[in-house]
Design a protein around this motif. Structure first.
Motif, PDB file in Angstrom:
ATOM      1  N   VAL A  65       1.952   0.722  -0.469  1.00  0.00           N
ATOM      2  CA  VAL A  65       1.897   1.656   0.055  1.00  0.00           C
ATOM      3  C   VAL A  65       0.643   1.583   1.138  1.00  0.00           C
ATOM      4  O   VAL A  65       0.815   1.985   2.247  1.00  0.00           O
ATOM      5  N   VAL A  66      -0.417   1.237   0.485  1.00  0.00           N
ATOM      6  CA  VAL A  66      -1.628   1.016   1.295  1.00  0.00           C
ATOM      7  C   VAL A  66      -1.431   0.083   2.462  1.00  0.00           C
ATOM      8  O   VAL A  66      -1.737   0.520   3.562  1.00  0.00           O
ATOM      9  N   GLN A  67      -0.725  -0.879   2.045  1.00  0.00           N
ATOM     10  CA  GLN A  67      -0.436  -1.887   3.479  1.00  0.00           C
ATOM     11  C   GLN A  67       0.292  -1.152   4.510  1.00  0.00           C
ATOM     12  O   GLN A  67       0.035  -1.613   5.740  1.00  0.00           O
ATOM     13  N   MET A  68       1.388  -0.326   4.095  1.00  0.00           N
ATOM     14  CA  MET A  68       2.200   0.282   5.041  1.00  0.00           C
ATOM     15  C   MET A  68       1.507   1.153   5.908  1.00  0.00           C
ATOM     16  O   MET A  68       1.490   1.347   6.885  1.00  0.00           O
ATOM     17  N   LEU A  69       0.537   2.025   5.227  1.00  0.00           N
ATOM     18  CA  LEU A  69      -0.447   2.810   6.113  1.00  0.00           C
ATOM     19  C   LEU A  69      -1.246   2.168   6.988  1.00  0.00           C
ATOM     20  O   LEU A  69      -1.695   2.595   8.049  1.00  0.00           O
ATOM     21  N   MET A  70      -1.752   0.979   6.541  1.00  0.00           N
ATOM     22  CA  MET A  70      -2.566   0.042   7.356  1.00  0.00           C
ATOM     23  C   MET A  70      -1.684  -0.237   8.564  1.00  0.00           C
ATOM     24  O   MET A  70      -2.341  -0.111   9.751  1.00  0.00           O
TER      25      MET A  70
END
Length: 318
Positions: free
Chosen positions: A168-173
């Motif tokens: 999820v963090v990587q998708m937001l990045m």
């Protein structure tokens, strides 16, 4: 809907290979967007649609041989329908969460179904849920203000399997990368949402690409400084964005092991530009920002055991 829910709850010993649920997804999705003039009727129809979608999810996710509900064709109908109903109800705290009021039922039901959907998502299916979420937030201009975006990603982070939180963090990045040239207010809202996400994700694993995350945030910090806008309003928004980036880096570092905090400090120091003879104001500003970042990360470093300051493979030497 009641008939379909009963059917969805029946456990079958052998799957049906030729069963197709496209009609039900479309029909229940349209019910979720019902705009009947009578409020009570509208609520009942929307809740019926939400319960129907829940039945579709329960019937299909547990069996790989049936319809692949994670395909974009289905997710692009299911996820926006759920988000629309979560968003459409005003934020009114219910006195009794076990039996929500009639005008809150659609929001509570939609959130419950959304949580169940995210909870059942395996590693390869998380992106299938997140992409429609980001598209919905973009298309309906829900990043500024970002109260709803933060709420949605908190729901996702508390529902997704802990070991997949970093996805999820990587998708937001990645979404931040895609919006590099957007208004700084939008970028600030995305980083602010990322900050709230990190608070939850960093409690467990945030993935092996920690330095990639820091590298991306520092790159956006540099791009923001290089933008050098002339408009006072935009300058203020860019400065706010820069502060959000530094706060997010600090929050990331706060939850990392001690030895990784040291690596992050060294990594950030390596990004500081050397003083130039012409005294480039952008370089000077970047130096100040990165030093501020180092200060924030360093204040989070408090070790009780010297062994914690070294990677696991070096502890035996200590």
């Amino acid at each position: 809907t009641a008939s379909f829910v009963k059917f969805a709850n029946i456990e079958e010993d052998t799957p049906s290979y030729h069963r197709i649920y496209d009609f039900f997804v479309s029909k229940f999705g349209s019910l979720c967007h019902n705009n009947h003039d009578d409020k009570e009727t509208r609520e009942r129809l929307r809740v019926a649609g939400l319960q129907g979608l829940q039945g579709v999810v329960r019937k299909t996710v547990s069996d790989d041989l049936q319809t692949n509900i994670w395909e974009p064709t289905h997710m692009n109908k299911i996820v926006p329908s759920l988000l629309y109903n979560i968003q459409d109800t005003p934020e009114l705290p219910s006195q009794d969460t076990d039996s929500p009021k009639e005008d809150e039922q659609q929001s509570v039901t939609a959130e419950h179904v959304f949580r169940e959907l995210v909870c059942k998502a395996a590693y390869g299916n998380i992106n299938s849920v997140l992409k429609p979420v980001l598209t919905h937030l973009d298309n309906h201009n829900l990043w500024v203000p970002n109260h709803f975006a933060v709420k949605v990603f908190k729901i996702i982070m508390f529902s997704v399997q802990a070991q997949y939180g970093y996805v999820v963090v990587q998708m937001l990045m990645s979404h931040l990368d895609e919006n590099t040239k957007e208004d700084p207010q939008i970028k600030s809202s995305i980083v602010d949402t990322l900050y709230e996400t990190v608070l939850i994700a960093a409690g467990g694993s945030i993935g092996p690409s920690v330095l990639d995350v820091f590298n991306t945030l520092l790159r956006h910090l540099r791009l923001s400084i290089d933008a050098n806008p002339s408009d006072k309003r935009r300058i203020k928004h860019e400065e706010n964005f820069q502060d959000k980036v530094i706060d997010t880096i600090s929050e990331f570092a706060k939850h990392l092991p001690d030895y990784q905090k040291i690596e992050i400090l060294m990594f950030v120091m390596g990004k500081i530009p050397m003083p130039s003879e012409d005294g480039d104001t952008k370089d000077v500003k970047l130096q100040a920002m990165l030093l501020k970042t180092i200060l924030k990360v360093a204040t989070k470093y408090k070790t009780n055991l010297i062994a914690n300051a070294f990677p696991p493979d070096r502890k035996s030497v200590v």
